[in-house]
Design an enzyme around this catalytic site. Structure first.
Site, PDB file in Angstrom:
ATOM      1  N   GLY A 222      15.357   5.034  -1.343  1.00 38.17           N
ATOM      2  CA  GLY A 222      15.843   3.662  -1.484  1.00 38.17           C
ATOM      3  C   GLY A 222      17.264   3.425  -1.065  1.00 38.17           C
ATOM      4  O   GLY A 222      17.789   2.339  -1.285  1.00 38.17           O
ATOM      5  N   PRO A 264      14.853  10.131   0.366  1.00 37.59           N
ATOM      6  CA  PRO A 264      15.192   9.031   1.274  1.00 37.59           C
ATOM      7  C   PRO A 264      14.304   9.008   2.518  1.00 37.59           C
ATOM      8  O   PRO A 264      14.009  10.053   3.094  1.00 37.59           O
ATOM      9  CB  PRO A 264      16.635   9.334   1.691  1.00 37.59           C
ATOM     10  N   GLY A 265      13.892   7.818   2.913  1.00 38.98           N
ATOM     11  CA  GLY A 265      13.154   7.646   4.159  1.00 38.98           C
ATOM     12  C   GLY A 265      14.037   6.938   5.173  1.00 38.98           C
ATOM     13  O   GLY A 265      14.467   7.519   6.168  1.00 38.98           O
ATOM     14  N   ARG A 302       8.269  -5.464  10.293  1.00 38.52           N
ATOM     15  CA  ARG A 302       9.311  -5.733   9.285  1.00 38.52           C
ATOM     16  C   ARG A 302       9.876  -7.153   9.321  1.00 38.52           C
ATOM     17  O   ARG A 302      10.033  -7.776   8.266  1.00 38.52           O
ATOM     18  CB  ARG A 302      10.441  -4.697   9.384  1.00 38.52           C
ATOM     19  N   TYR A 306       8.789  -8.757   5.859  1.00 42.38           N
ATOM     20  CA  TYR A 306       9.851  -8.737   4.842  1.00 42.38           C
ATOM     21  C   TYR A 306      10.988  -9.700   5.166  1.00 42.38           C
ATOM     22  O   TYR A 306      11.992  -9.708   4.454  1.00 42.38           O
ATOM     23  CB  TYR A 306      10.485  -7.341   4.757  1.00 42.38           C
ATOM     24  N   CYS A 332      -1.399 -13.291  18.477  1.00 46.92           N
ATOM     25  CA  CYS A 332      -2.000 -14.621  18.411  1.00 46.92           C
ATOM     26  C   CYS A 332      -1.656 -15.380  17.133  1.00 46.92           C
ATOM     27  O   CYS A 332      -2.481 -16.132  16.615  1.00 46.92           O
ATOM     28  CB  CYS A 332      -3.508 -14.468  18.498  1.00 46.92           C
ATOM     29  N   GLU A 333      -0.505 -15.115  16.566  1.00 44.03           N
ATOM     30  CA  GLU A 333      -0.022 -15.905  15.434  1.00 44.03           C
ATOM     31  C   GLU A 333       1.496 -15.868  15.473  1.00 44.03           C
ATOM     32  O   GLU A 333       2.061 -15.099  16.262  1.00 44.03           O
ATOM     33  CB  GLU A 333      -0.561 -15.377  14.102  1.00 44.03           C
ATOM     34  N   TYR A 360       9.527   2.883   9.167  1.00 40.97           N
ATOM     35  CA  TYR A 360       8.478   1.880   8.915  1.00 40.97           C
ATOM     36  C   TYR A 360       8.260   0.980  10.140  1.00 40.97           C
ATOM     37  O   TYR A 360       7.903  -0.176  10.011  1.00 40.97           O
ATOM     38  CB  TYR A 360       8.823   1.044   7.671  1.00 40.97           C
TER      39      TYR A 360
HETATM   40  N1  LLP Z   1       9.967   7.641  -2.639  1.00 37.20           N
HETATM   41  C1  LLP Z   1       8.968   6.821  -3.010  1.00 37.20           C
HETATM   42  C2  LLP Z   1       8.158   7.178  -4.168  1.00 37.20           C
HETATM   43  C3  LLP Z   1       8.722   5.655  -2.278  1.00 37.20           C
HETATM   44  O1  LLP Z   1       7.746   4.842  -2.652  1.00 37.20           O
HETATM   45  C4  LLP Z   1       9.525   5.349  -1.152  1.00 37.20           C
HETATM   46  C5  LLP Z   1       9.287   4.143  -0.362  1.00 37.20           C
HETATM   47  C6  LLP Z   1      10.553   6.238  -0.796  1.00 37.20           C
HETATM   48  C7  LLP Z   1      10.750   7.375  -1.564  1.00 37.20           C
HETATM   49  C8  LLP Z   1      11.441   6.014   0.399  1.00 37.20           C
HETATM   50  O2  LLP Z   1      12.154   4.821   0.328  1.00 37.20           O
HETATM   51  P1  LLP Z   1      13.292   4.507   1.408  1.00 37.20           P
HETATM   52  O3  LLP Z   1      14.374   5.552   1.248  1.00 37.20           O
HETATM   53  O4  LLP Z   1      12.686   4.599   2.759  1.00 37.20           O
HETATM   54  O5  LLP Z   1      13.776   3.144   1.100  1.00 37.20           O
HETATM   55  N2  LLP Z   1       8.029  -0.606   4.427  1.00 37.20           N
HETATM   56  C9  LLP Z   1       9.201  -1.054   3.696  1.00 37.20           C
HETATM   57  C10 LLP Z   1       9.740  -0.006   2.748  1.00 37.20           C
HETATM   58  C11 LLP Z   1       8.690   0.444   1.745  1.00 37.20           C
HETATM   59  C12 LLP Z   1       9.142   1.621   0.951  1.00 37.20           C
HETATM   60  C13 LLP Z   1       7.995   2.184   0.177  1.00 37.20           C
HETATM   61  N3  LLP Z   1       8.348   3.330  -0.589  1.00 37.20           N
HETATM   62  C14 LLP Z   1      10.263  -1.504   4.694  1.00 37.20           C
HETATM   63  O6  LLP Z   1      10.029  -1.396   5.896  1.00 37.20           O
HETATM   64  O7  LLP Z   1      11.308  -1.999   4.293  1.00 37.20           O
END
Ligand code: LLP
Length: 405
Positions: A222, A264-265, A302, A306, A332-333, A360
């Site tokens: 996050g 972290p993603g 995204r 979002y 088409c939207e 993502y």
């Molecule tokens: N750990 C868990 C349990 C999670 O559910 C997530 C993300 C992460 C770690 C990694 O979160 P990050 O560091 O990437 O914020 N598709 C959305 C984000 C959805 C995140 C879902 N879970 C976007 O593009 O903003």
């Protein structure tokens, strides 16, 4: 200095592999990881890359090679991580609403498991009786994150075990010899404020003495990354300093030593990736100048899903006069990447670069409108590697049962 691909490299990739094209930069991923390890040096911290943000095997392999661990949200992500060479000990599986069979499979693969429901936890305790330590995901009732879709810790969220249910967990610990080794929370994505992480940390510290086998606090992912110019991301140095202070105070108070894990993603890959597309059509409607590109919400959802902001640059006319454009896709939207965005003058055929699309982006892409998934390219050590070829019509048909004559 922050590693960044230059315009010539991006244009070369677009010319060689065509558009739409996802382009990633391995050194930028390395840089992000080094920022984390540098900030948290001296702390017992581990970083599990949230694979859900981008699962290409070459990206996973690179992330493994630089020394990070991996967090998976499905059994297939676990299997992809293993294909990329991660050992079970380096893999964390944090699922929600999954069948118990999937958890049992993860257990048979020997990975770390965070369980998200009392129902599965009870089955797990019954089946394993102290032979396999687990993590539990707690719903901390904290509202955080960029928007409601990506907020996961609030009191109406589907994620985690409610605090009101903890007595049931304590009962499993006593009666079924459940070993809870990890307390986990993940309150949302795009959390800028360090205080949100601390609030979660302190809450888990309060619960910690109830878990005799506890070794780890997992604060999830996050971390916010800046998407707009001038925007600030999570200050990981400040976060590390604050976590360190709280952790040592806790250890001094209780004599319990804990590791801190993160997942972290976006922080790893968002800024390391771009989506390149070409302008197919310019169309004026009243005071709107549409730039219609050869990509769409099917390839980067995204902005539409979002309301996310992504910077867009015109790579092939970067010195052009600045003008406002509404950049739209070919779906088409209503399919808008950016509205009235100031960009260097756009001509049909120009190559646009949609920035910060590493996380993502490809991962949430679909073949809606029977459009083919883009190719993916990774720059590493200055050279360009195709890491996924563009889909073909045959790929689209692969799982369909052919019509009988
Ligand atoms: N750990 C868990 C349990 C999670 O559910 C997530 C993300 C992460 C770690 C990694 O979160 P990050 O560091 O990437 O914020 N598709 C959305 C984000 C959805 C995140 C879902 N879970 C976007 O593009 O903003």
């Amino acid at each position: 200095m922050t590693p960044q691909l230059n315009t010539e490299q991006l244009i070369e990739a677009a010319h060689r592999y065509g558009t739409p094209l996802y382009v990633y930069h391995a050194e930028r991923i390395t840089h992000q990881f080094e920022q984390l390890t540098h900030s948290f040096s001296g702390l017992p911290a581990r970083f599990f890359y949230a694979a859900k943000s981008l699962t290409n095997l070459h990206i996973l392999n690179h992330i493994r090679q630089i020394g990070a661990d991996v967090d998976c949200s499905s059994i297939n992500e676990v299997k992809l991580a293993m294909k990329a060479g991660f050992r079970p000990e380096q893999i964390l599986y944090t699922s929600n609403s999954v069948s118990f069979e999937e958890i049992a499979e993860a257990r048979s693969l020997g990975v770390h498991i965070n369980i998200d429901s009392l129902s599965n936890l009870t089955k797990f305790a019954e089946a394993n009786r102290g032979s396999y330590p687990v993590g539990i995901r707690i719903r901390p009732d904290i509202m955080a994150g960029g928007n409601l879709q990506i907020s996961t810790g609030h009191d109406r969220s589907k994620f985690g075990i409610a605090m009101a249910d903890l007595p049931e967990v304590y009962r499993l610990i006593c009666e079924k010899d459940l070993h809870v080794r990890v307390l986990h929370i993940h309150t949302g994505s795009e959390i800028k404020e360090v205080e949100v992480f601390l609030k979660g940390l302190d809450l888990l510290f309060e619960l910690a003495p109830n878990f005799p086998h506890l070794q780890v606090i997992d604060l999830g992912g996050g971390f916010k990354v800046p998407y707009q110019e001038g925007e600030k991301g999570t200050d990981v140095n400040a976060l590390a300093a604050a976590v360190s202070k709280h952790l040592y105070a806790f250890e001094n108070r209780t004599g319990i030593d804990l590791e801190i894990w993160f997942e972290p993603g976006k922080y790893f890959v968002a800024e390391a990736g771009s989506l390149l597309c070409s302008v197919n059509v310019l169309k004026r409607s009243g005071d709107i100048e549409f730039a219609g590109v050869d990509s769409g919400l099917n390839q980067l959802i995204r902005p539409m899903f979002y309301g996310a902001y992504h910077q867009i640059d015109n790579l092939s006319n970067s010195n052009g006069v600045m003008k406002p454009y509404t950049v739209v896709g070919n779906i088409c939207e209503t399919d808008t990447f950016a509205e009235d965005r100031m960009m260097a003058e756009v001509r049909e055929g120009d190559i646009l670069c949609i920035r910060n699309a590493g996380a993502y982006g490809f991962e949430m892409a679909s073949s809606y409108n029977a459009r083919l998934l883009p190719a993916e390219v990774m720059f590493r050590d200055g050279s360009m590697h195709l890491i996924r070829r563009r889909q073909t019509l045959d790929d689209l048909l692969l799982a369909q049962i052919p019509l009988e004559d």
